[in-house]
Design an enzyme around this catalytic site. Structure first.
Site, PDB file in Angstrom:
ATOM      1  N   LYS A 274       0.955  -1.252   0.016  1.00  0.00           N
ATOM      2  CA  LYS A 274       0.003   0.045  -0.075  1.00  0.00           C
ATOM      3  C   LYS A 274       0.928   1.323  -0.042  1.00  0.00           C
ATOM      4  O   LYS A 274       0.553   2.116  -0.727  1.00  0.00           O
ATOM      5  CB  LYS A 274      -0.946   0.017   1.135  1.00  0.00           C
ATOM      6  CG  LYS A 274      -2.021  -1.054   1.107  1.00  0.00           C
ATOM      7  CD  LYS A 274      -3.023  -1.056   2.381  1.00  0.00           C
ATOM      8  CE  LYS A 274      -4.012  -2.211   2.347  1.00  0.00           C
ATOM      9  NZ  LYS A 274      -4.926  -1.843   3.258  1.00  0.00           N
TER      10      LYS A 274
ATOM     11  N   ALA B  52      -0.582   0.827   6.055  1.00  0.00           N
ATOM     12  CA  ALA B  52      -0.750   0.065   7.197  1.00  0.00           C
ATOM     13  C   ALA B  52      -2.003  -1.270   7.165  1.00  0.00           C
ATOM     14  O   ALA B  52      -2.690  -0.875   6.034  1.00  0.00           O
ATOM     15  CB  ALA B  52      -1.351   0.735   8.388  1.00  0.00           C
ATOM     16  N   ASP B  53      -1.754  -2.203   7.835  1.00  0.00           N
ATOM     17  CA  ASP B  53      -2.864  -3.240   7.709  1.00  0.00           C
ATOM     18  C   ASP B  53      -2.717  -4.165   8.753  1.00  0.00           C
ATOM     19  O   ASP B  53      -1.912  -4.008   9.571  1.00  0.00           O
ATOM     20  CB  ASP B  53      -2.756  -4.192   6.211  1.00  0.00           C
ATOM     21  CG  ASP B  53      -3.775  -4.555   5.712  1.00  0.00           C
ATOM     22  OD1 ASP B  53      -4.473  -5.282   6.547  1.00  0.00           O
ATOM     23  OD2 ASP B  53      -4.252  -4.315   4.612  1.00  0.00           O
ATOM     24  N   GLN B  54      -3.809  -4.694   9.004  1.00  0.00           N
ATOM     25  CA  GLN B  54      -4.117  -5.505  10.096  1.00  0.00           C
ATOM     26  C   GLN B  54      -4.399  -7.061   9.746  1.00  0.00           C
ATOM     27  O   GLN B  54      -5.695  -7.114   8.858  1.00  0.00           O
ATOM     28  CB  GLN B  54      -4.842  -5.087  11.071  1.00  0.00           C
ATOM     29  CG  GLN B  54      -5.107  -5.848  12.400  1.00  0.00           C
ATOM     30  CD  GLN B  54      -6.110  -4.902  13.517  1.00  0.00           C
ATOM     31  OE1 GLN B  54      -7.402  -4.867  13.173  1.00  0.00           O
ATOM     32  NE2 GLN B  54      -5.466  -4.490  14.544  1.00  0.00           N
TER      33      GLN B  54
END
Length: 201
Positions: free
Chosen positions: A61, A77-79
């Site tokens: 991203k 960011a990612d989770q």
């Protein structure tokens, strides 16, 4: 605001929680949602490595936006969520969310929040933090009320809950950083933004 005016920061995420965390920390930034095929990234990644996937998605991203605005610093960011030895994706329906929460009842799972900072089309930093979530043995009546109250907004959350909302009542304990649960390893991110000169040290 304490952001140095000479450096621009772009958040490559549509997450309201991430926007709120950065804003409340006094960080100035613009938002540009990254146009990436998350399913394609997941397809070539080991599903057992949920923490590594969170970092990889964050990197992809950040790079996607940085390639179009090389002078800005871009935060991706990612989770991800790991449960019962596998990777859990966002629920596609409230029925699926119900089944998932029932499966998690009385058990633990892990949330992995990854972040990456890109500049001039290259990732200059990435990291991940993990929180362990202990779900309480809630009743079916509570689950019904929870789903009715929160509605389809839960489908945007990887675990079908928001800890900053009624979802807090799903848990008996959390081991780890609160910001990590919300979707961003905030302390390491702020440290890197200071190192990069985006924030004053």
């Amino acid at each position: 605001m304490v952001t140095a005016p000479s450096e621009r920061l772009i958040l490559a995420s549509k997450s309201a929680a991430r926007r709120s965390m950065l804003s409340e920390a006094g960080v100035s930034f613009a938002v540009q949602v990254a146009d990436v095929d998350e399913d394609a990234v997941k397809a070539v990644h080991d599903p057992a490595d949920a923490a590594g996937l969170a970092i990889e998605l964050a990197r992809v991203k950040a790079l996607a936006v940085s390639r179009h605005d090389a002078d800005a610093w871009v935060l991706g960011a990612d989770q991800t969520l790991s449960f019962d030895g596998g990777l859990v994706s966002k629920a596609g329906s409230l029925g699926e969310a119900r089944a998932r929460l029932q499966a998690m009842r009385g058990r633990t799972h892990q949330l992995h929040s990854g972040a990456a900072l890109a500049h001039k089309g290259q990732v200059v930093w990435s990291g991940v933090d993990t929180a362990t979530m202990r779900v309480r043995d809630f009743s079916d009546a509570f689950l019904d009320a929870y789903l009715a109250t929160e509605g389809e907004g839960l489908l945007a959350c990887v675990g079908a809950y928001r800890l900053e909302g009624m979802g807090a009542q799903l848990f008996e304990a959390v081991e780890g950083d609160y910001f990590t649960v919300l979707g961003l390893p905030l302390w390491p991110v702020l440290a890197e933004l200071r190192r990069a000169g985006v924030l004053r040290s």
